[in-house]
Motif scaffolding. Structure first.
Motif, PDB file in Angstrom:
ATOM      1  N   ASP A 231      51.132  45.961  38.721  1.00 40.14           N
ATOM      2  CA  ASP A 231      49.985  45.054  38.763  1.00 40.14           C
ATOM      3  C   ASP A 231      48.693  45.813  39.002  1.00 40.14           C
ATOM      4  N   GLY A 232      48.816  46.950  39.698  1.00 37.89           N
ATOM      5  CA  GLY A 232      47.624  47.708  40.015  1.00 37.89           C
ATOM      6  C   GLY A 232      47.936  49.164  40.280  1.00 37.89           C
ATOM      7  N   LEU A 233      46.898  49.989  40.222  1.00 35.99           N
ATOM      8  CA  LEU A 233      46.987  51.420  40.492  1.00 35.99           C
ATOM      9  C   LEU A 233      45.766  51.802  41.305  1.00 35.99           C
ATOM     10  N   ASP A 234      45.988  52.357  42.489  1.00 34.72           N
ATOM     11  CA  ASP A 234      44.884  52.756  43.353  1.00 34.72           C
ATOM     12  C   ASP A 234      44.816  54.271  43.454  1.00 34.72           C
ATOM     13  N   TYR A 235      43.682  54.859  43.042  1.00 33.10           N
ATOM     14  CA  TYR A 235      43.433  56.276  43.243  1.00 33.10           C
ATOM     15  C   TYR A 235      42.812  56.443  44.629  1.00 33.10           C
ATOM     16  N   VAL A 236      43.503  57.152  45.505  1.00 32.32           N
ATOM     17  CA  VAL A 236      43.052  57.327  46.884  1.00 32.32           C
ATOM     18  C   VAL A 236      42.553  58.756  47.060  1.00 32.32           C
TER      19      VAL A 236
END
Length: 527
Positions: A231-236
């Motif tokens: 559903d989502g991809l977070d670049y941290v």
């Protein structure tokens, strides 16, 4: 990695056997980690991905560094791409044909392509995007002798005509900078569009801090059926590689872009972590600013090359994960001279010979120079220390300056350094990309900010761009690598593998040889 217009970059030759044939259709990737030991992939969830540098700019036509490139390529896609082995495959194009004379490339778009906002992708958008690439004349500008781009929206075709045959063109089109965006930015201003661009990629931007994290949301209109699974991809953003590893081990993030080589074995053997280890097109290198009098002296550079024990450095700093380099082009790219140079080095490790070489220079008694490195990278810090100790043996005093990554980039691009440790990276599977970026004095980077020039290399470089694939082209690139190994504007230290790390709940990542990762097939354990 590319030069100014009318200078070639990366390429795949127009082989006679491919003259009228399209490449194989794109397939969903599962290279890297597996699909869960036969488990059925589960949809949903957000994957957190730790990175050492934030994405600061999403303009595909002005950017080149990995922090931006590997964020941009999740949004924008190209007519053709490459798989985990570097083989060129159709992507947004359902098929392509190359005329027998090598002048005309006809691409047919996939039926039903849409952008992440649901609007239709048109053939005219490809023309707009490629022409913007040319107009921006950025670091990855199209450099083929393009005479005309014709489109037919009804037939979904893009026909690109060249003034003359140009061997690298198809591979050049695999660069993220050849991605497709809507004509006239979909009715927005350029500035507003680039704050949250829409594209055909598996993800769209939902929130973005150019100095921090980047959050993506699933593209509900993605052309690969049922993808992406997430559903989502977070670049941290985490500025230190050891902190990245700690957060991975603690399960605070799901995957990290770069595993320190010293920790590769522990990540690989961990019960809660997995290592993705694959070949790459990257080389860790020592670069000389040849505008500095000491490093303008070829004998000095040759002496340094002979002083350094590259296999020893590779073993000590990569813990057996990398192969010591002996030529500019990595073994994963065609026409690499690595095997030949391993067997017969151009400049072998020999301290006595290094002292003799230095005695021929204008600095027989040595000198003091500062080595610039980015902070937060433990491997480069260790390499710098080894270089410092090694060069002391021939009377060269090395002072090490470690600064934050952003400042590091500003400094070397301004030629404000003596010598430095940095990586070279090809963006596509052809030898010309690295050669052009690192040895073209008229190119975007001025021979990777070394200011190196050699008329013979320049001549051969141009020949390599027009020579058809085969033995004659191979001979050209082998000769270029031989000259560069003797001139030593930079010292390739080792061929860097891709070392990505994930927690055990992550599956389906596809590691690409340019250092990027595809996420459309990634999924997370539901538990």
């Amino acid at each position: 990695m590319t030069p100014t217009p009318k200078r070639t970059i990366v390429a795949l030759a127009i082989a006679a056997t491919l003259a009228l044939a399209g490449c194989a259709p794109a397939a969903g990737g599962n290279a890297g980690n597996d699909s869960g030991g036969g488990e059925t992939p589960t949809a949903g969830g957000t994957l957190t991905y730790g990175r050492l540098a934030s994405a600061s700019d999403l303009d595909l036509h002005t950017q080149i560094t990995a922090n931006n490139a590997f964020a941009i390529d999740k949004i924008f896609e190209t007519l053709v791409s490459f798989d985990e082995h570097g083989k060129i495959i159709d992507w947004l194009a359902d098929s392509h044909e190359i005329s027998a004379d090598g002048l005309t490339y006809t691409f047919t778009l996939r039926d039903g392509l849409k952008y992440s906002d649901g609007s239709d992708v048109k053939a005219a958008d490809v023309k707009f995007s490629l022409e913007r690439n040319l107009a921006k004349a950025g670091p990855l500008t199209l450099t083929a002798p393009i005479a005309n781009i014709a489109t037919d929206d009804a037939a979904r075709t893009v026909v690109i005509t060249l003034d003359e045959p140009y061997t690298p063109f198809l591979s050049e089109l695999t660069s993220f900078a050849s991605g497709v965006m809507p004509t006239d930015f979909g009715g927005k201003t350029e500035e507003d569009y680039l704050k949250a661009p829409i594209g055909t990629g598996p993800f769209a931007v939902s929130a973005w801090d150019p100095a921090g994290d980047l959050n993506y949301v699933k593209n509900e209109h993605y052309w690969q059926d049922g993808k992406p699974l997430l559903d989502g991809l977070d670049y941290v953003f985490v500025a230190d590689d050891n902190q990245l590893l700690q957060r991975l081990n603690a399960g605070q993030i799901d995957a990290i872009e770069q595993v320190p080589a010293a920790n590769a074995e522990s990540v690989d053997g961990g019960s809660a972590t997995t290592l993705l280890n694959s070949d790459s097109w990257a080389i860790e290198q020592i670069f000389f600013n040849t505008q500095k009098p000491e490093f303008a002296d070829k004998n000095v550079r040759r002496a340094i090359a002979q002083t350094l024990d590259l296999p020893g450095i590779a073993k000590a700093t990569t813990f057996g994960t990398a192969r010591a380099a002996s030529a500019l082009i990595p073994p994963a790219i065609e026409y690499s001279a690595a095997d030949a140079h391993d067997e017969k080095p151009v400049l072998a490790h020999d301290v006595a010979a290094a002292k003799q070489e230095l005695a021929k220079s204008g600095y027989p008694d040595g000198f003091t120079a500062t080595m610039l490195i980015p902070s937060g990278n433990s491997a480069r810090a260790q390499i710098a220390q080894i270089v410092q100790e090694s060069l002391a043996e021939i009377g060269i005093t090395v002072e090490i300056e470690s600064i934050d990554l952003a400042s590091f980039r500003e400094r070397f691009k301004a030629f404000d350094y003596d010598f430095m440790i940095n990586s070279g990276q090809s963006d596509a599977p052809d030898p010309n990309g690295l050669v052009t970026f690192q040895a073209d004095p008229e190119g975007f980077s001025n021979s990777y900010w070394t200011h190196y020039t050699n008329p013979e290399v320049t001549k051969l470089m141009h020949e390599g761009r027009t020579t058809p694939d085969g033995p004659e082209r191979e001979k050209i690139y082998l000769e270029i690598q031989q000259i560069l190994a003797g001139d030593v504007p930079y010292i390739p230290v080792y061929y860097s593998p891709n070392l990505h790390g994930t927690t055990a709940k992550v599956h389906g990542l596809e590691s690409l040889p340019n250092g990027s990762v595809r996420f459309q097939d990634a999924w997370l354990d539901a538990k």
